[in-house]
Design an enzyme around this catalytic site. Structure first.
Site, PDB file in Angstrom:
ATOM      1  N   CYS A  51      41.101  43.422  48.101  1.00  0.00           N
ATOM      2  CA  CYS A  51      39.178  43.724  47.726  1.00  0.00           C
ATOM      3  C   CYS A  51      39.418  44.940  46.871  1.00  0.00           C
ATOM      4  O   CYS A  51      40.168  45.643  47.051  1.00  0.00           O
ATOM      5  CB  CYS A  51      38.411  44.206  48.934  1.00  0.00           C
ATOM      6  N   ASN A 109      47.377  41.214  37.158  1.00  0.00           N
ATOM      7  CA  ASN A 109      47.453  39.617  36.909  1.00  0.00           C
ATOM      8  C   ASN A 109      46.051  38.767  36.897  1.00  0.00           C
ATOM      9  O   ASN A 109      45.859  38.778  38.548  1.00  0.00           O
ATOM     10  CB  ASN A 109      48.699  39.037  37.106  1.00  0.00           C
ATOM     11  N   GLU A 110      45.579  39.053  35.975  1.00  0.00           N
ATOM     12  CA  GLU A 110      45.172  37.459  35.728  1.00  0.00           C
ATOM     13  C   GLU A 110      42.850  38.498  36.646  1.00  0.00           C
ATOM     14  O   GLU A 110      43.047  37.926  37.636  1.00  0.00           O
ATOM     15  CB  GLU A 110      44.835  36.257  35.919  1.00  0.00           C
ATOM     16  N   GLU A 145      50.251  34.193  28.238  1.00  0.00           N
ATOM     17  CA  GLU A 145      50.499  33.030  28.473  1.00  0.00           C
ATOM     18  C   GLU A 145      50.152  31.652  27.707  1.00  0.00           C
ATOM     19  O   GLU A 145      48.867  31.622  27.411  1.00  0.00           O
ATOM     20  CB  GLU A 145      49.873  33.075  29.845  1.00  0.00           C
ATOM     21  N   TRP A 171      47.057  23.030  37.468  1.00  0.00           N
ATOM     22  CA  TRP A 171      46.212  23.324  38.702  1.00  0.00           C
ATOM     23  C   TRP A 171      45.317  22.449  38.561  1.00  0.00           C
ATOM     24  O   TRP A 171      44.033  22.899  39.098  1.00  0.00           O
ATOM     25  CB  TRP A 171      46.488  25.634  38.514  1.00  0.00           C
ATOM     26  N   GLU A 215      53.803  26.259  41.940  1.00  0.00           N
ATOM     27  CA  GLU A 215      53.833  26.105  41.079  1.00  0.00           C
ATOM     28  C   GLU A 215      54.668  24.896  40.461  1.00  0.00           C
ATOM     29  O   GLU A 215      55.552  25.189  38.925  1.00  0.00           O
ATOM     30  CB  GLU A 215      53.719  26.899  40.212  1.00  0.00           C
ATOM     31  N   GLN A 216      55.837  24.127  41.165  1.00  0.00           N
ATOM     32  CA  GLN A 216      56.593  23.260  40.731  1.00  0.00           C
ATOM     33  C   GLN A 216      56.310  22.413  39.964  1.00  0.00           C
ATOM     34  O   GLN A 216      58.001  21.325  39.613  1.00  0.00           O
ATOM     35  CB  GLN A 216      57.454  22.988  42.204  1.00  0.00           C
ATOM     36  N   HIS A 242      54.705  22.551  37.551  1.00  0.00           N
ATOM     37  CA  HIS A 242      54.161  23.939  35.754  1.00  0.00           C
ATOM     38  C   HIS A 242      55.622  23.736  35.241  1.00  0.00           C
ATOM     39  O   HIS A 242      56.310  23.831  35.340  1.00  0.00           O
ATOM     40  CB  HIS A 242      53.420  25.129  36.436  1.00  0.00           C
TER      41      HIS A 242
HETATM   42  C1  GAL Z   1      48.162  32.095  35.430  1.00  0.00           C
HETATM   43  C2  GAL Z   1      48.366  33.045  35.861  1.00  0.00           C
HETATM   44  C3  GAL Z   1      50.132  32.903  35.656  1.00  0.00           C
HETATM   45  C4  GAL Z   1      50.131  31.200  36.480  1.00  0.00           C
HETATM   46  C5  GAL Z   1      49.478  30.837  35.409  1.00  0.00           C
HETATM   47  C6  GAL Z   1      49.839  28.835  35.982  1.00  0.00           C
HETATM   48  O1  GAL Z   1      46.498  31.424  36.126  1.00  0.00           O
HETATM   49  O2  GAL Z   1      49.334  34.084  35.426  1.00  0.00           O
HETATM   50  O3  GAL Z   1      50.960  33.215  36.822  1.00  0.00           O
HETATM   51  O4  GAL Z   1      49.654  30.962  38.120  1.00  0.00           O
HETATM   52  O5  GAL Z   1      48.100  30.400  35.772  1.00  0.00           O
HETATM   53  O6  GAL Z   1      49.141  28.159  34.744  1.00  0.00           O
END
Ligand code: GAL
Length: 664
Positions: free
Chosen positions: A107, A141-142, A313, A321, A361-362, A364
C-alpha cells in the site's frame, strides 16, 4: 532511436551472461534494463545485502558496451518484508487483502514500507550511482498495475483523513465542498471521514474524486522519495518510470513532474484483445494491433516529460495476460519500432530477452526462446537496427511537434468515470481515443498535452475531457482566442461541467468558458449505445450521434438540428461547441470540416493506413490485410510522387509494411 531489452540475469546461470551480452550487441541493442524485481536476491531477512552478482551483471553488460537502466526493486517486496509488516498489504474495494504470491503487494500509504524502500534504494544508489554503464534509473515498476493505484487499507484511510484536514482545514469547509448536507452525510470532525467504498448505494462523487486525488498524491510521494535519493547519488543519470497503456487511474502528468523521461509499456495485441470494445476492430487488427492504439500512447507520453519519452517494454510476440494472445503478423515487430521512431521515441526496449520457462509468464515470448535459441522478433529487431542507420541524423534534431493538440486531463477523465454522464457504456478515455483516431485517419499529426501546456502555437485545440471548470484554463483559452494566430478551439460534451468540488457550476456548464462561447447546457441525457440520434441541416447534411447529448441555450444559431428540435454543433469566433458524440464515421467528416477551417490539409487515409512526419522524414505504415498503393493513397498531399525515392520500403506497401521518404 536506440533499441534495448529487459533482462533478468538472476533467472539464468552466471556463465551465460557474457554470451547473452554479446548476442544483444550482435543484433544491435544498446540499452538493457535490469534489476526491477530482484529484491529477494539483493537482501535477506537479516538485512544481509548481496550486491556482488548485480555488480557482476552490470560489469558484463558494460564490457559489451551496453548501457544499463537499473530498476529499483520496490514492486516486489520479498516475503520477509510482509512478515515484518503484515499490515503493509493493500486492501481492495471490497476490503479484501491483496496478499503475497505475485507482485505489487503493498500500500502506497504504509510508512514502514516506504522507509524500507528508501533504505534499499539508498543502498543501491550508493553502490551503483556512479557506475559508468548506468545511464538511467527506473523507479519501481508500472505504478497501478493490477489495480493497485488505490488502496483502502487502514493506513490509507488514516492518511486520507490527514490529507483532507490539510486540504480543507475545517470540517465545515469539507462538508460544504462535498455537499454533505445532502442525505445528512455531514461529519463532525476529520476522524469521521470514511472510505468511499462499502456504502449502501453510491458514495458521494466529491468524496470519490478527492480519494482519487489523494491516491495520486500518495504515488507522487512514493515516487519522489526514490527519485530524490537517486538524484543525490547518481548525478547526470536520467530517472524514469514505466507507465502503462489504456490506464488512467492516477494523474501521470503529476507523477511525471519528478521524472526526466516518461516511458511506457506497449503491448499492442494484448491491449486490443483485452481493452478494445469493438468486435470488428478486434478481428481486423488481431495481429497488428489497432492502427491508433500505440500512436495514441506515444503522443500522450511525449506530452508528459517535455517531449522525452521511451518505450520500456515492447511486445515481441504472444503475451500471456490478455484473454487471447495471438502472434503478431510477420513484420509487425519491425513496424512498431519504426512507428515509435516516427513519434519521437529515444529508446525502444523489448520485453523480454529470453522467455522464462517457469512461473507466471512462461507463455510470454521474448527475443530468445526459453532454450536460448533466437525467436523471430530478434530477426526483425536486427533488421530494424540496420535500417535505422540509413537515417543518419541525431535524434535531438528531429522535430515531432504537431499542429493539432488534444488537451488530456486525467482528473477530468476521473470525473467522467465517477458518474458516467455519457451513460454506462461511455468511456471518457475511449472517446478521446476515437477523436484522436478521427484526426489520424485524416492524416493529421497530433500532440496530446497536459492541461498546463501552452496552447497558442497550435492551429487546432481539442478539449474532450477537460471536465473541471478551471478558471486558469478559461483564461488561457481566452488569451489564445484573442491572439492574431488564434487556433480553432473545439469543446466536446461535458467540458467545464463540474467545479473542482464536483458540483455543477453556478452559471451552468461550460462554466467559465461561457466567456469564450455563448453556450449554456440546460440538460444532459445519456442513451443506450445502439440508440442513434440524427442531426441534420437544410442542405441535407447530417450527423449521427449516440450515447450522450446535451441540450443547449444560446444566442448562436446551431448548424444542425436533431429531429426533436435540439440544436447540434454551435460555433462562433473560431470556437466550436459539439454537444453530442458523433459516430466515428461522422466525427471524421466533422473534424475534416473543422481542420480545413484551421487551415490544415486533412486527407482521408482510410482505416488501415497511417502516416507521420518526424524532422525531414515522413513515414507510412500499413496496418491492414491488403497491400496499399502509396502514390494513390497519399499522393501529392504528402509530397509523394512516382519520382520520390523511398529510403525504406516501396510504393506497394504490403501488410505490416513501412515506407520512409524525405519531405524537406
Ligand atoms: C508488464 C510488466 C512486466 C511483464 C509484462 C508482461 O506489465 O511490467 O514485468 O509482466 O507486463 O507483458
Amino acid at each position: 532511436m536506440k533499441t534495448g531489452v529487459c533482462y533478468y540475469p538472476e533467472h539464468w546461470p552466471q556463465a551465460r551472461w557474457a554470451e547473452d551480452a554479446a548476442h544483444m550487441q550482435r543484433i544491435g541493442l544498446s540499452h538493457v534494463r535490469i534489476g526491477e524485481f530482484a529484491w529477494s536476491r539483493l537482501e535477506d531477512a537479516n538485512g544481509q545485502l548481496t550486491f556482488d552478482w548485480l555488480k557482476e551483471a552490470i560489469d558484463v553488460l558494460h564490457a559489451h558496451d551496453l548501457k544499463v537502466v537499473l530498476g529499483t526493486p520496490t514492486a516486489t517486496p520479498p516475503r520477509w518484508m510482509v512478515d515484518k509488516y503484515p499490515d503493509m498489504l493493500a486492501l481492495d474495494e471490497h476490503l479484501q487483502l491483496r496478499d503475497f504470491g505475485s507482485r505489487r503487494h503493498y500500500c502506497f500509504s504504509h510508512d514502514g514500507y516506504l522507509a524500507e524502500c528508501k533504505r534499499i534504494v539508498t543502498h543501491l544508489a550508493e553502490a551503483f550511482g556512479e557506475h559508468p554503464a548506468i545511464v538511467a534509473w527506473q523507479t519501481d515498476n508500472e505504478y497501478g498495475c493490477h489495480e493497485t493505484s488505490i488502496s483502502y487499507s487502514p493506513h490509507a484511510h488514516t492518511a486520507f483523513r490527514q490529507w483532507c484536514a490539510q486540504k480543507y482545514t475545517t470540517i465545515d469547509a469539507l462538508n460544504s465542498a462535498w455537499g454533505n448536507v445532502f442525505w445528512s452525510m455531514e461529519y463532525d470532525h476529520f476522524e469521521h471521514i470514511g472510505l468511499p467504498v462499502g456504502t449502501v448505494t453510491e458514495s458521494n462523487p466529491a468524496h470519490r474524486l478527492d480519494y482519487w486525488r489523494f491516491s495520486t498524491d500518495q504515488i507522487c510521494k512514493f515516487n519522489k522519495a526514490q527519485v530524490d535519493i537517486i538524484r543525490q547519488h547518481a548525478p547526470g543519470r536520467d530517472v524514469l518510470h514505466n507507465f502503462m497503456g489504456n490506464f488512467v487511474e492516477f494523474d501521470h502528468h503529476l507523477v511525471s513532474k519528478d521524472l526526466d523521461i516518461a516511458t511506457w509499456d506497449n503491448y499492442p495485441l494484448g491491449f486490443l484483445t483485452r481493452d478494445n470494445q469493438s468486435v470488428d476492430d478486434q478481428q481486423r487488427y488481431l495481429r497488428t494491433g489497432h492502427p491508433d492504439g500505440s500512436a495514441f500512447h506515444h503522443d500522450l507520453y511525449r506530452g508528459c516529460c517535455n517531449g522525452r519519452w521511451w518505450i520500456m517494454e515492447q511486445q515481441p510476440g504472444p503475451v500471456n495476460w490478455a484473454p487471447y494472445n495471438p502472434s503478431p503478423l510477420a513484420g509487425m515487430v519491425r513496424l512498431w519500432g519504426w512507428e515509435a521512431f516516427a513519434h519521437g521515441a529515444e529508446v525502444m526496449s523489448y520485453f523480454r530477452w529470453r522467455q522464462a520457462p517457469f512461473a507466471q509468464e512462461q507463455t510470454h515470448t521474448g527475443l530468445l526462446l526459453s532454450n536460448g535459441d533466437e525467436d523471430v522478433a530478434a530477426h526483425e529487431i536486427a533488421q530494424l537496427n540496420k535500417e535505422l542507420q540509413l537515417l543518419s541524423l541525431d535524434d535531438k534534431t528531429l522535430n515531432v511537434s504537431a499542429d493539432v493538440a488534444i488537451v488530456f486531463s486525467y482528473e477530468g477523465i476521473a470525473v467522467q468515470d465517477i458518474q458516467k454522464p455519457g451513460g454506462a457504456t461511455f468511456s471518457a478515455l475511449g472517446f478521446c481515443q476515437t477523436l484522436y483516431s478521427a484526426c489520424r485517419e485524416l492524416g493529421l499529426d497530433v500532440d496530446i498535452v497536459s492541461p498546463e501546456a501552452a496552447l497558442d502555437r497550435y492551429k487546432l485545440v481539442l478539449l474532450c475531457n477537460s471536465t473541471i471548470d478551471d478558471p486558469s484554463m478559461a483564461h488561457k483559452l481566452e488569451q489564445c482566442a484573442a491572439s492574431k494566430t488564434a487556433p480553432i478551439i473545439v469543446l466536446f460534451p461535458g467540458t467545464a461541467s463540474r467545479t473542482c468540488d464536483y458540483a455543477i457550476p453556478d452559471n451552468l456548464p461550460p462554466g467559465h468558458l461561457q466567456t469564450l462561447i455563448d453556450i449554456r447546457v440546460v440538460r444532459s441525457e445519456s442513451l443506450p449505445p445502439d440508440h442513434m440520434s440524427l442531426a441534420s441541416d437544410e442542405l441535407g447534411q447530417d450527423c449521427a450521434c449516440s450515447q450522450w447529448r446535451e441540450q443547449i441555450v444560446s444566442t448562436i444559431e446551431p448548424r444542425m438540428h436533431f429531429t426533436d428540435g435540439w440544436g447540434f454543433h454551435y460555433s462562433s469566433n473560431k470556437v466550436h461547441y459539439i454537444n453530442a458524440l458523433p459516430m466515428k464515421i461522422d466525427l471524421i467528416e466533422l473534424m475534416e470540416e473543422i481542420a480545413e477551417e484551421a487551415s490544415l490539409r486533412p486527407h482521408h487515409l482510410g482505416s488501415d493506413l497511417r502516416t507521420r512526419k518526424i524532422g525531414p522524414y515522413r513515414l507510412a505504415f500499413n496496418f491492414g490485410n491488403e497491400p496499399v498503393d502509396l502514390f494513390e493513397a497519399l499522393g501529392s498531399a504528402f509530397r509523394l510522387t512516382p519520382d520520390t525515392d523511398l529510403l525504406v520500403g516501396n510504393s506497394q506497401l504490403n501488410p505490416a509494411g513501412v515506407a520512409v521518404w524525405l519531405v524537406e
